[in-house]
Each structure stands twice: as structure tokens, then as C-alpha cells.
Scaffold this active site. Structure first.
Site, short mmCIF file in Angstrom:
data_model
loop_
_atom_site.label_atom_id
_atom_site.label_comp_id
_atom_site.label_asym_id
_atom_site.label_seq_id
_atom_site.Cartn_x
_atom_site.Cartn_y
_atom_site.Cartn_z
N TYR A 37 39.19 44.90 16.01
CA TYR A 37 38.51 44.67 14.74
C TYR A 37 39.45 44.63 13.54
O TYR A 37 38.99 44.58 12.40
CB TYR A 37 37.43 45.74 14.52
CG TYR A 37 36.13 45.40 15.24
CD1 TYR A 37 36.07 45.38 16.62
CD2 TYR A 37 34.98 45.08 14.53
CE1 TYR A 37 34.91 45.06 17.28
CE2 TYR A 37 33.81 44.76 15.18
CZ TYR A 37 33.78 44.75 16.55
OH TYR A 37 32.62 44.43 17.21
N ASP B 126 34.82 49.79 32.52
CA ASP B 126 33.92 48.96 33.33
C ASP B 126 33.08 49.83 34.26
O ASP B 126 31.87 49.62 34.43
CB ASP B 126 34.65 47.84 34.09
CG ASP B 126 36.05 48.22 34.52
OD1 ASP B 126 36.57 49.25 34.06
OD2 ASP B 126 36.65 47.48 35.33
N LYS C 147 40.54 51.46 28.93
CA LYS C 147 41.02 50.45 29.88
C LYS C 147 42.54 50.60 29.98
O LYS C 147 43.29 49.61 29.96
CB LYS C 147 40.61 49.05 29.37
CG LYS C 147 40.73 47.96 30.39
CD LYS C 147 39.64 47.97 31.44
CE LYS C 147 39.94 46.95 32.51
NZ LYS C 147 38.99 46.97 33.63
N ASP D 212 25.33 48.64 22.63
CA ASP D 212 24.20 47.73 22.84
C ASP D 212 23.61 47.98 24.24
O ASP D 212 22.39 47.94 24.43
CB ASP D 212 24.62 46.25 22.74
CG ASP D 212 24.46 45.69 21.31
OD1 ASP D 212 24.75 46.44 20.36
OD2 ASP D 212 24.04 44.53 21.16
N ASP E 204 31.32 48.96 20.63
CA ASP E 204 30.33 47.99 20.16
C ASP E 204 29.50 47.51 21.35
O ASP E 204 28.25 47.47 21.30
CB ASP E 204 31.07 46.82 19.49
CG ASP E 204 30.13 45.86 18.77
OD1 ASP E 204 28.94 46.17 18.63
OD2 ASP E 204 30.60 44.80 18.35
O1 LIG Z 1 30.00 41.70 11.04
C1 LIG Z 1 29.17 41.37 11.87
O2 LIG Z 1 28.60 40.27 11.86
C2 LIG Z 1 28.74 42.27 12.95
C3 LIG Z 1 29.69 43.37 13.22
C4 LIG Z 1 29.62 43.66 14.69
C5 LIG Z 1 29.76 45.09 14.90
O3 LIG Z 1 30.80 45.61 14.78
C6 LIG Z 1 28.56 45.85 15.20
O4 LIG Z 1 27.66 45.33 15.87
O5 LIG Z 1 28.51 47.01 14.83
#
Ligand SMILES: O=C(O)CCCC(=O)C(=O)O
Ligand SMILES: NC(=O)C1=CN([C@@H]2O[C@H](COP(=O)(O)OP(=O)(O)OC[C@H]3O[C@@H](n4cnc5c(N)ncnc54)[C@H](O)[C@@H]3O)[C@@H](O)[C@H]2O)C=CC1
Length: 334
Positions: free
Chosen positions: A125, A204, A171, A232, A228
Site C-alpha cells: 500500500y 494461504d 508469507k 473480507d 485487507d
Molecule cells: O481506496 C480504496 O478504494 C479502497 C481501499 C482498499 C482497502 O484498503 C480496504 O478495503 O480497506
């Protein structure tokens, strides 16, 4: 004493879920003053910057911030930068704390109560990409300083929980210099936390184990992109992105936001699930020291989820407004 709260709706469903969370915050009866600020893609289109300087000033003038979601294009747009990513770096919000907990709805796996602690300022990032003809390269930066401070945040969280277990997801087998530095640094920091059971796990395998046996996890610390993705996944375990809250915490301020994005596929229809934003607001109350109010909001959310009506992502047909009203009614009973 009252609290000054900065509200940033952002884009898409941010315009729907932030007002919903605000209504719930108002219903707590706490002395709150709201300051509105703007950021995101729409702001960029209107003003040529996705985060105007006055937004940063407003955040810094408040006790905490609630952020909705911001859209980012997948192509490179000159002058554009991702609003939340910028704020994380600019305000040094180095700890991204993302709890995933079973909820009383049919599509939530039972027995899940875990927290992903994601390093929030570096890794891939740092957004350093280069293209040479048909080859593109992205830098991943891992520093000892950032690894140590996120490791300590995760260790402190683990120490305060019943199971006191921390998995370091990495990793390092493929990237021994970058991921290895992260792993070794967190392991070293763990020597100061003898009560915490620390284990390392290759990311993984961690993803597979999270799907197969999520109940074995307590706290997971990992680098930025891996966190991140894993968060999800854990959102999916407990009912989806509509339910997953998060906190971006630094030493001077904190920005709370749902894990989800601007959801362009449903934006503007008034059907977004506001739960993730409302639970993010509860995390904000906890951060402000309003522990009882935070617990009440979370209990009200669970009661509303149990009794319905549910939004379409959870199989119902309720609007954002109807579900929010159910949470507010439940708040009076918890
Ligand atoms: O800047 C963006 O469009 C999303 C950033 C993605 C991310 O790091 C997250 O889902 O927390
Ligand atoms: N922190 C942030 O501001 C984030 C921003 N984004 C941005 O959002 C945009 C869309 O990204 P996507 O990958 O589609 O992710 P997304 O999280 O916006 O949506 C993924 C799926 O989940 C559903 N969903 C998400 N939140 C929901 C809610 N509250 N209620 C009901 N359904 C919900 C959406 O309808 C969609 O089908 C992109 O521009 C991306 O860059 C993505 C993730 C985080």
C-alpha cells in the site's frame, strides 16, 4: 463533556450508511456534536483533490471520525489518490482493527469471535508502481518500526481477551526479507507478552483454516494487503460485508469505517445494510471511553438482526431506513 465527531460520507452507499449510523449515535443520548467533511471520488471530480486540506483539519479538530466509503478507479487517473488510503498514511493511522463475530442470522457461522489486526501504512500500500513496456513492478515496504508497533497493538489486544492467542499470518517462506522481517519483529515483540500464546501461520493455510475452522482463531496480525483480503474473508464468514466494522487507529486520532466499499451495484437504492457502519460507530464509542453505550449499540444491532426486518444482502427486503429504525427501537430495550 461532549464529543466532536467528524462525519465523512464519501461515495456511493457511504451517503446511506453514515446518516444511518449518525441516527443511531444520536439515539444513544450522548452529548455529540457532528462536523461534516468531504472526501472521495465525487470530491475529486468536483474539486480536483480527493481529500481537501480542510477535511484533514476537521478530522484533527474532532475526537474521532466516522468514514463511509470511497470509490477508487481501477485505471490510473492523474492527480487522484484513494481517500482512505491517503488518510491512513497522512494521519499515521497504523493499526487497522477488524473484528468478525457471529451474528444471530442464518448465514452467519456460529462460534466466530476473532479480530484481524492489519498493518495499515506500508506493505504494497505504499503505492509505488512502475511500468516498463509489458512489465509492471510494485514495491512492498516492510519496516521493523511499523512491524513492531502493529505487533504490539495485536499483542495488547490478545492479552486483553479470554483466549489470549495471536496468530502471525505471513508469507515469509516466499518473501523472507520483507515478510520475514515482519514475522521476526512481531515474534521478538511477543517476548514482552508472556501471557499471549503466539503462533505463526503461512497466510494461504490461514485462509483455508479460517474457512474450515474459524472458531480456532482469536487475534490475527498481518501485513497490509494480506489483512485487507483476510478481513473480507472473515466478513463473509459472519454474514457478509454489510456486517463488518473496522477502526483505523493512530496515536493522535482514529477513523472508523465499515470494511466494505462504496458498493456501486446497489448505491442510491436505499437498501444498503447499515450494520457495518453502525458497528463501526460502536467501536468509535468504545475508543472514546463510552464502553457501556458501545455495548448497548452492539446489543441493539444483534436484537434487530434477530427480529428483523433484514436488508436484501441478508435475504430480506427492508430498506436501510427500516433496519436503522429497528436498531434505534431496540436501543430502547437493551
Ligand atoms: O481506496 C480504496 O478504494 C479502497 C481501499 C482498499 C482497502 O484498503 C480496504 O478495503 O480497506
Ligand atoms: N474503505 C473503502 O473506502 C473501500 C473502498 N472500496 C471501493 O469501493 C468500490 C467498490 O468496490 P467493491 O470491490 O465492489 O467492494 P464493495 O465492498 O463496495 O462491494 C462488494 C459487494 O458487497 C456488497 N456490499 C458491500 N457493502 C454492503 C452493504 N453495506 N450492504 C449490502 N451489500 C453490501 C456490494 O453490493 C457488492 O456486491 C471500489 O471503487 C473500491 O475501490 C472498496 C473497499 C473499501
Amino acid at each position: 463533556m461532549g464529543y466532536r465527531i467528524c462525519l465523512i460520507e464519501g461515495d456511493g452507499i457511504g451517503h446511506e450508511v453514515v446518516p444511518a449510523a449518525r441516527a443511531v449515535l444520536e439515539a444513544t443520548g450522548l452529548p455529540l456534536e457532528f462536523v461534516e467533511a468531504e472526501a472521495g471520488w465525487e470530491t475529486f471530480e468536483r474539486r480536483g483533490t480527493s481529500v481537501p486540506e480542510e477535511t484533514v483539519e476537521k478530522i484533527l479538530s474532532c475526537h474521532a471520525t466516522l468514514f463511509g466509503a470511497a470509490t477508487s478507479p481501477t485505471r490510473k487517473v492523474p492527480g487522484f489518490f484513494g481517500a482512505i488510503r491517503y488518510l491512513r498514511r497522512r494521519l499515521d493511522l497504523y493499526a487497522n482493527v477488524r473484528p468478525a463475530k457471529s451474528r444471530p442470522i442464518p448465514n452467519s457461522r456460529p462460534g466466530v469471535d476473532l479480530v484481524i489486526v492489519r498493518e495499515n501504512t506500508e506493505g504494497l500500500y505504499v503505492e509505488q508502481e512502475r511500468r516498463y513496456l509489458d512489465v509492471a513492478i510494485a514495491d512492498a515496504v516492510i519496516s521493523k518500526k511499523a512491524s513492531e508497533r502493529i505487533g504490539r497493538v495485536a499483542l495488547r489486544i490478545a492479552e486483553g481477551r479470554t483466549r489470549k492467542t495471536l496468530h502471525i499470518a505471513h508469507k515469509a517462506n516466499v518473501l523472507p526479507l520483507t515478510q520475514g522481517l515482519f514475522l521476526d519483529t512481531v515474534r521478538e515483540a511477543a517476548k514482552d507478552f508472556p501471557l499471549v500464546n503466539v503462533q505463526d501461520i503461512i497466510v494461504d493455510n490461514c485462509a483455508m483454516q479460517l474457512v474450515m475452522r474459524p472458531e480456532r482463531f482469536d487475534v490475527i496480525v498481518t501485513t497490509n494487503l494480506l489483512g485487507d483480503i483476510l478481513s473480507d474473508l472473515t466478513a463473509g464468514l459472519v454474514g457478509g460485508l454489510g456486517l463488518a466494522p473496522s477502526a483505523n487507529i493512530g496515536d493522535t486520532t482514529a477513523v472508523f469505517e465499515p470494511v466494505h466499499g462504496s458498493a456501486p451495484d446497489i448505491a442510491g437504492q436505499g437498501i444498503a445494510n447499515p450494520t457495518a457502519a453502525i458497528l463501526s460507530a460502536a467501536m468509535m464509542l468504545d475508543y472514546l471511553g463510552e464502553k457501556e453505550a458501545a455495548r448497548k449499540v452492539e446489543r441493539a444491532v444483534d436484537l434487530a438482526l434477530e427480529e428483523g426486518p433484514l436488508t436484501p444482502d441478508l435475504g430480506g427486503s427492508a430498506t436501510t431506513k427500516a433496519f436503522t429504525e429497528a436498531v434505534i427501537r431496540a436501543l430502547g430495550r437493551v
